[in-house]
Design an enzyme around this catalytic site. Structure first.
Site, PDB file in Angstrom:
ATOM      1  N   GLY A  86       0.994  -1.032   0.080  1.00 32.60           N
ATOM      2  CA  GLY A  86      -0.099   0.100  -0.078  1.00 32.60           C
ATOM      3  C   GLY A  86       0.986   1.328   0.006  1.00 32.60           C
ATOM      4  O   GLY A  86       1.962   1.284  -0.260  1.00 32.60           O
ATOM      5  N   LEU A 132       0.459   3.551  -2.207  1.00 31.17           N
ATOM      6  CA  LEU A 132       0.868   3.347  -3.486  1.00 31.17           C
ATOM      7  C   LEU A 132       1.229   4.776  -4.131  1.00 31.17           C
ATOM      8  O   LEU A 132       0.715   5.744  -3.875  1.00 31.17           O
ATOM      9  CB  LEU A 132      -0.337   2.711  -4.336  1.00 31.17           C
ATOM     10  CG  LEU A 132      -0.928   1.572  -3.859  1.00 31.17           C
ATOM     11  CD1 LEU A 132      -2.136   1.101  -4.543  1.00 31.17           C
ATOM     12  CD2 LEU A 132       0.047   0.356  -3.668  1.00 31.17           C
ATOM     13  N   HIS A 186       4.681   1.876  -8.048  1.00 32.19           N
ATOM     14  CA  HIS A 186       3.464   0.686  -7.939  1.00 32.19           C
ATOM     15  C   HIS A 186       2.865   0.772  -9.455  1.00 32.19           C
ATOM     16  O   HIS A 186       2.208  -0.191 -10.109  1.00 32.19           O
ATOM     17  CB  HIS A 186       2.729   0.902  -6.920  1.00 32.19           C
ATOM     18  CG  HIS A 186       3.286   0.684  -5.559  1.00 32.19           C
ATOM     19  ND1 HIS A 186       3.249   1.554  -4.693  1.00 32.19           N
ATOM     20  CD2 HIS A 186       3.921  -0.283  -5.056  1.00 32.19           C
ATOM     21  CE1 HIS A 186       3.807   1.284  -3.418  1.00 32.19           C
ATOM     22  NE2 HIS A 186       4.160  -0.070  -3.709  1.00 32.19           N
ATOM     23  N   LYS A 201      13.923  -2.196  -7.861  1.00 32.41           N
ATOM     24  CA  LYS A 201      14.404  -1.344  -6.620  1.00 32.41           C
ATOM     25  C   LYS A 201      14.540  -2.383  -5.585  1.00 32.41           C
ATOM     26  O   LYS A 201      15.783  -2.093  -4.832  1.00 32.41           O
ATOM     27  CB  LYS A 201      13.376  -0.186  -6.290  1.00 32.41           C
ATOM     28  CG  LYS A 201      13.778   0.709  -5.363  1.00 32.41           C
ATOM     29  CD  LYS A 201      12.984   1.396  -4.382  1.00 32.41           C
ATOM     30  CE  LYS A 201      13.274   1.259  -2.956  1.00 32.41           C
ATOM     31  NZ  LYS A 201      12.607   0.921  -2.170  1.00 32.41           N
ATOM     32  N   VAL A 245      11.295   3.056 -10.577  1.00 34.66           N
ATOM     33  CA  VAL A 245      10.899   4.687 -11.156  1.00 34.66           C
ATOM     34  C   VAL A 245      11.253   5.623 -10.090  1.00 34.66           C
ATOM     35  O   VAL A 245      11.603   5.396  -9.020  1.00 34.66           O
ATOM     36  CB  VAL A 245       9.410   4.431 -11.025  1.00 34.66           C
ATOM     37  CG1 VAL A 245       8.835   5.850 -11.170  1.00 34.66           C
ATOM     38  CG2 VAL A 245       8.708   3.487 -11.962  1.00 34.66           C
ATOM     39  N   SER A 304       7.582   4.250  -0.550  1.00 30.70           N
ATOM     40  CA  SER A 304       6.656   4.772   0.494  1.00 30.70           C
ATOM     41  C   SER A 304       7.304   5.247   1.611  1.00 30.70           C
ATOM     42  O   SER A 304       6.826   6.214   2.283  1.00 30.70           O
ATOM     43  CB  SER A 304       5.825   3.369   0.832  1.00 30.70           C
ATOM     44  OG  SER A 304       5.300   2.752  -0.150  1.00 30.70           O
TER      45      SER A 304
HETATM   46  P1  AMP Z   1       6.097  -2.305  -1.385  1.00 34.62           P
HETATM   47  O1  AMP Z   1       4.783  -1.679  -1.470  1.00 34.62           O
HETATM   48  O2  AMP Z   1       7.038  -1.347  -1.168  1.00 34.62           O
HETATM   49  O3  AMP Z   1       6.480  -3.580  -0.822  1.00 34.62           O
HETATM   50  O4  AMP Z   1       6.358  -2.594  -2.981  1.00 34.62           O
HETATM   51  C1  AMP Z   1       5.658  -3.451  -3.734  1.00 34.62           C
HETATM   52  C2  AMP Z   1       6.265  -3.419  -5.192  1.00 34.62           C
HETATM   53  O5  AMP Z   1       6.539  -2.448  -5.768  1.00 34.62           O
HETATM   54  C3  AMP Z   1       7.689  -4.263  -5.012  1.00 34.62           C
HETATM   55  O6  AMP Z   1       7.668  -5.147  -6.069  1.00 34.62           O
HETATM   56  C4  AMP Z   1       8.459  -2.972  -4.971  1.00 34.62           C
HETATM   57  O7  AMP Z   1       9.889  -3.669  -5.643  1.00 34.62           O
HETATM   58  C5  AMP Z   1       7.979  -2.387  -6.090  1.00 34.62           C
HETATM   59  N1  AMP Z   1       8.217  -0.929  -5.849  1.00 34.62           N
HETATM   60  C6  AMP Z   1       8.501   0.032  -4.986  1.00 34.62           C
HETATM   61  N2  AMP Z   1       9.183   1.121  -5.340  1.00 34.62           N
HETATM   62  C7  AMP Z   1       9.222   1.156  -6.611  1.00 34.62           C
HETATM   63  C8  AMP Z   1      10.002   2.134  -7.435  1.00 34.62           C
HETATM   64  N3  AMP Z   1      10.338   3.192  -7.125  1.00 34.62           N
HETATM   65  N4  AMP Z   1       9.853   1.497  -9.049  1.00 34.62           N
HETATM   66  C9  AMP Z   1       9.265   0.478  -9.292  1.00 34.62           C
HETATM   67  N5  AMP Z   1       9.033  -0.405  -8.465  1.00 34.62           N
HETATM   68  C10 AMP Z   1       8.793  -0.269  -6.964  1.00 34.62           C
END
Ligand code: AMP
Length: 278
Positions: A29, A31, A35, A147, A174, A184
């Site tokens: 979350g 987001l 995401h 990332k 990104v 986040s």
């Molecule tokens: P999280 O909500 O932080 O657990 O991330 C969920 C998914 O989003 C994971 O696969 C992360 O690697 C991806 N994610 C988080 N930040 C980025 C970003 N800046 N660029 C691309 N994917 C991301």
């Protein structure tokens, strides 16, 4: 219209009627555009897109870190709607780990260095929750950000070893305009820390530049990264790694492809980033 389901039973019922293939994006979350890029690929490549929103207690070592993890489900569901996501799975902790739950998925060598060493138990928590989510969603494809590069490798290993047929796809990081990887956790940075944080990406780019100019000594590349970080007083580096991009073993010489990665603290906030040398 995005449908939100909260229980395993509702999820099963919604998925039974969903056209295949299914593309799945697991998240915690809060987001953001990172995401969104995963959702866009899931939607483009599949007939049905599913996003899970679950702050997984098992992957947090520090209860205070779990407590302060940012949450805003209403906004998250809105973002999923904007991205045309078909289904959001937003379960409670008990729905994911019902009373009596007593299994841990522990991935081996690939989960040991770097984030695994810095955050004991973290990847057990990640592998366990993703195994459950993969089993519940039964998607053809799942999308993760590079990332969290080591996380991507851990999940690939887990899915292969447990014979889970979901294809694990990694997508580029990104970034904000100033190079900071979107996360986040960036919301916790003070204005001064936020202004300093692009040094993380800058330090990796400096080493990548040195590598492009012909530097092949891993220690020299680590030093370039550390020197750039050292110039920023608010940045406290935890590790600087130049590792084999497949095994994550630390290298002496960068012959083939390598992963440059770092974890840096800004006050109580811990940021990670990486750059592939290929
Ligand atoms: P999280 O909500 O932080 O657990 O991330 C969920 C998914 O989003 C994971 O696969 C992360 O690697 C991806 N994610 C988080 N930040 C980025 C970003 N800046 N660029 C691309 N994917 C991301």
């Amino acid at each position: 219209m995005t449908r939100v389901v909260r229980t395993r039973a509702e999820l099963r019922e919604a998925l039974a009627a969903a056209p295949r293939p299914i593309g799945f994006v697991p998240t915690m979350g809060w987001l953001h555009v990172g995401h969104r890029s995963l959702m866009q690929r899931a939607r483009a490549d599949n007939a049905t897109s599913v996003v899970s929103i679950f702050v997984n207690p098992r992957q947090f070592g520090d209860p205070a870190d779990l407590e302060r993890y940012p949450r805003n489900e209403a906004r998250d569901v809105e973002i999923c709607g904007e991205e045309g996501v078909d289904l959001v799975f937003a379960p409670t902790v008990d729905e994911v780990y019902p009373p009596g739950f007593d299994t841990t998925v522990a991935v081996g060598a690939i989960a040991k260095p770097l984030e695994g060493a810095a955050r004991p138990g973290h990847f057990d928590g990640v592998a366990t929750v993703v195994a459950i989510l993969f089993s519940l969603v039964d998607a053809e494809r799942a999308y993760f950000g590079r990332k969290d590069y080591q996380q991507l490798l851990v999940i690939r290993q887990m899915a292969r070893d447990l014979a889970i047929p979901t294809e694990v796809i990694g997508l580029p990081t990104v970034r904000e305009a100033d190079g900071l990887a979107v996360s986040s956790r960036n919301v916790h940075l003070s204005p001064a820390e936020r202004a300093a944080a692009p040094v993380v990406h800058r330090s990796l780019m400096a080493a990548a530049d040195a590598w492009r100019r012909g530097e092949r000594s891993a220690d020299a590349l680590r030093r370039v990264t550390r020197d750039v970080l050292a110039a920023e007083p608010l940045a406290v580096p935890e590790y600087v790694s130049v590792a084999d991009a497949r095994t994550l073993h630390e290298l002496e010489t960068v012959d083939a492809s390598a992963l440059l990665s770092t974890a840096v603290r800004f006050g109580p906030t811990r940021l990670i980033d990486n750059e592939a040398l290929e």
